[in-house]
Write an enzyme that holds these catalytic residues in place. Sequence first.
Site: not given
Length: 262
Positions: A121-122, A139
Site C-alpha cells: 500500500h501507498d 508500504g
Amino acid sequence: MAKIHPTAIVDPQAQLADDVIVGAYTLIGPNVRVGAGTEIGPHCVIEGHTTIGVDNRIFQFASLGADPQDKKYKGEPTQLIIGDRNTIREFTTFNTGTVQDKGYTRIGNDNWIMAYVHVAHDCVIGDHNTIANSVQFAGHVEVGNRTLIGGISGIHQFVRIGDYAMLGFQTRLSQDLPPFVMAAGNPAEAQSAHQEGPRRQGYSNERLATLKQMYRLLYRKGLTLDAARAEIEALRGQLPEADPDIDNMVTFLSKAARGIVR
C-alpha cells in the site's frame, strides 16, 4: 468490443477499452478501468478501485487492487493506479493505498516487473524500472526512474530509492538509496557509483565522471551527510550537462529523513 474469454468473469460496471484482451478464468471487479491495448492473462484477479493504462501486458495469476495488508484499513475506497506499457509477470501482488497516507498505490510507465513481486500500500514506483523476481516492497516505499532492483530483495517501509540506483541480489534495504548508487548486502551497503545504466542512456564520459565524484563525496571522504551535500552542491556549473544529476542528488539527500545507505 473487448475480447473476453468465455470463462472469465468481468463485472458489467468495469470499463474496458474495445481492444482489451482478458484470459480464461480471470475475474475483474466493478471499479476497474483498463486502457487500450492491454492484455490480461488467465487466472488473474483485478479488483478494487484500479485503473490500468494502455498497452500493458499482465501475465497469469497476477493479483491487482486487493485490499492493503494494513490492520488500519477499514474498507475505504483507496486506489491502485498503473500507467502504460508495463510488463507485469506471474504471481505479482499490488495492493491499493490507505487513507493514512496517499490513498493510492501508483506504478508508472514502461516498468519490467518480474514474477512474485509484491508492491504494498501507498508505494509509488516511477518509470523504466527493472524489478527482478520476488522483490518485496513494504508500504509507503518510493522508487524513482530507471532503477535496477535485484531478485529476492526486501525494501523496508518508507524507504526511498533514487533514479538510476541499483540494488544487488538478495539485499535488505532499510535506509534510503541515493540516485546513481549501487548497493548490496544484508544489510545493504554502498558499493560504487552506478554507471552502466546512465551509460546506456547516452551519458558522456564527463557526465559519468561527475557521478563518480558525487559518490566519492558521499562515501569516501568521511564527510557528514550535510557536508557531503554541500560539497555536491558546489559541483554545479563545472559541467553544465551534469547539473540535473547534481540537482537530483541534492534534492534526494535533503529529504533523507531515515538516513542513507552507508
